[in-house]
Design a protein around this motif. Structure first.
Motif, mmCIF file in Angstrom:
data_model
loop_
_atom_site.group_PDB
_atom_site.id
_atom_site.type_symbol
_atom_site.label_atom_id
_atom_site.label_comp_id
_atom_site.label_asym_id
_atom_site.label_seq_id
_atom_site.Cartn_x
_atom_site.Cartn_y
_atom_site.Cartn_z
ATOM 1 N N MET A 1 0.853 -1.175 0.000
ATOM 2 C CA MET A 1 0.000 0.000 0.000
ATOM 3 C C MET A 1 0.900 1.240 0.000
ATOM 4 N N PRO A 2 0.617 2.209 -0.858
ATOM 5 C CA PRO A 2 1.461 3.409 -0.906
ATOM 6 C C PRO A 2 1.429 4.173 0.410
ATOM 7 N N ALA A 3 2.477 4.940 0.609
ATOM 8 C CA ALA A 3 2.583 5.798 1.787
ATOM 9 C C ALA A 3 2.873 7.224 1.314
ATOM 10 N N TYR A 4 2.333 8.178 2.046
ATOM 11 C CA TYR A 4 2.445 9.583 1.669
ATOM 12 C C TYR A 4 2.955 10.409 2.834
ATOM 13 N N TYR A 5 3.947 11.237 2.576
ATOM 14 C CA TYR A 5 4.307 12.287 3.522
ATOM 15 C C TYR A 5 3.550 13.529 3.093
ATOM 16 N N VAL A 6 2.894 14.157 4.038
ATOM 17 C CA VAL A 6 2.235 15.440 3.807
ATOM 18 C C VAL A 6 2.924 16.439 4.714
ATOM 19 N N GLY A 32 12.725 5.618 -4.294
ATOM 20 C CA GLY A 32 11.524 5.290 -5.061
ATOM 21 C C GLY A 32 10.366 6.244 -4.834
ATOM 22 N N GLY A 33 10.640 7.380 -4.237
ATOM 23 C CA GLY A 33 9.584 8.350 -3.977
ATOM 24 C C GLY A 33 9.442 9.363 -5.094
ATOM 25 N N PHE A 61 5.494 7.302 -1.719
ATOM 26 C CA PHE A 61 6.422 6.176 -1.734
ATOM 27 C C PHE A 61 5.627 4.892 -1.923
ATOM 28 N N VAL A 62 6.295 3.844 -2.366
ATOM 29 C CA VAL A 62 5.618 2.585 -2.643
ATOM 30 C C VAL A 62 4.984 1.989 -1.386
ATOM 31 N N ALA A 67 9.221 4.791 2.629
ATOM 32 C CA ALA A 67 9.088 6.156 3.145
ATOM 33 C C ALA A 67 9.969 6.347 4.381
ATOM 34 N N SER A 68 9.949 5.380 5.280
ATOM 35 C CA SER A 68 10.758 5.471 6.497
ATOM 36 C C SER A 68 12.242 5.384 6.186
ATOM 37 N N ARG A 69 12.626 4.504 5.264
ATOM 38 C CA ARG A 69 14.043 4.401 4.891
ATOM 39 C C ARG A 69 14.552 5.715 4.318
ATOM 40 N N TRP A 70 13.732 6.386 3.499
ATOM 41 C CA TRP A 70 14.139 7.699 2.982
ATOM 42 C C TRP A 70 14.329 8.684 4.128
ATOM 43 N N HIS A 71 13.325 8.794 4.999
ATOM 44 C CA HIS A 71 13.376 9.782 6.064
ATOM 45 C C HIS A 71 14.563 9.563 6.992
ATOM 46 N N GLU A 72 14.912 8.317 7.251
ATOM 47 C CA GLU A 72 16.009 8.003 8.171
ATOM 48 C C GLU A 72 17.365 7.887 7.485
#
Length: 98
Positions: A1-6, A32-33, A61-62, A67-72
């Motif tokens: 399921m996709p994840a979104y940072y807002v 991949g974002g 993100f996929v 999403a968490s890997r990008w942020h960290e």
């Protein structure tokens, strides 16, 4: 399921913010974002940034893991001081359907 940072962004230093924006896209793409939307509520998707402008950003993100890997990631975390010097940023992660 996709994840979104807002994110909501209050620009405090235009020059520093532009330095951050010019570098952050590559870190998002590396995980991949993609930037789905960046702009203001009242001036369209690509406004001229001015001090005091409130911006909104949506990153997709996929999944939450990506999403968490990008942020960290070290690549993104090294930009956080630059981000914080140029703006006040609130970034929240949501899961959702496409």
């Amino acid at each position: 399921m996709p994840a979104y940072y807002v994110g909501t962004i209050q620009v405090t230093n235009v020059e520093i913010w532009q330095q951050y924006v010019s570098q952050v896209g590559a870190t998002i793409e590396a995980y991949g974002g993609e930037v789905m939307f960046r702009g203001t509520r009242d001036s369209g998707p690509l406004p001229a940034v001015r001090s005091g402008s409130r911006l909104i950003v949506v990153l997709r993100f996929v999944d939450e893991g990506a999403a968490s890997r990008w942020h960290e990631s070290a690549d993104y975390q090294r930009l956080v001081p630059l981000r914080d010097a140029g703006a006040e940023v609130s970034l929240m992660l949501y899961s959702g359907a496409t």
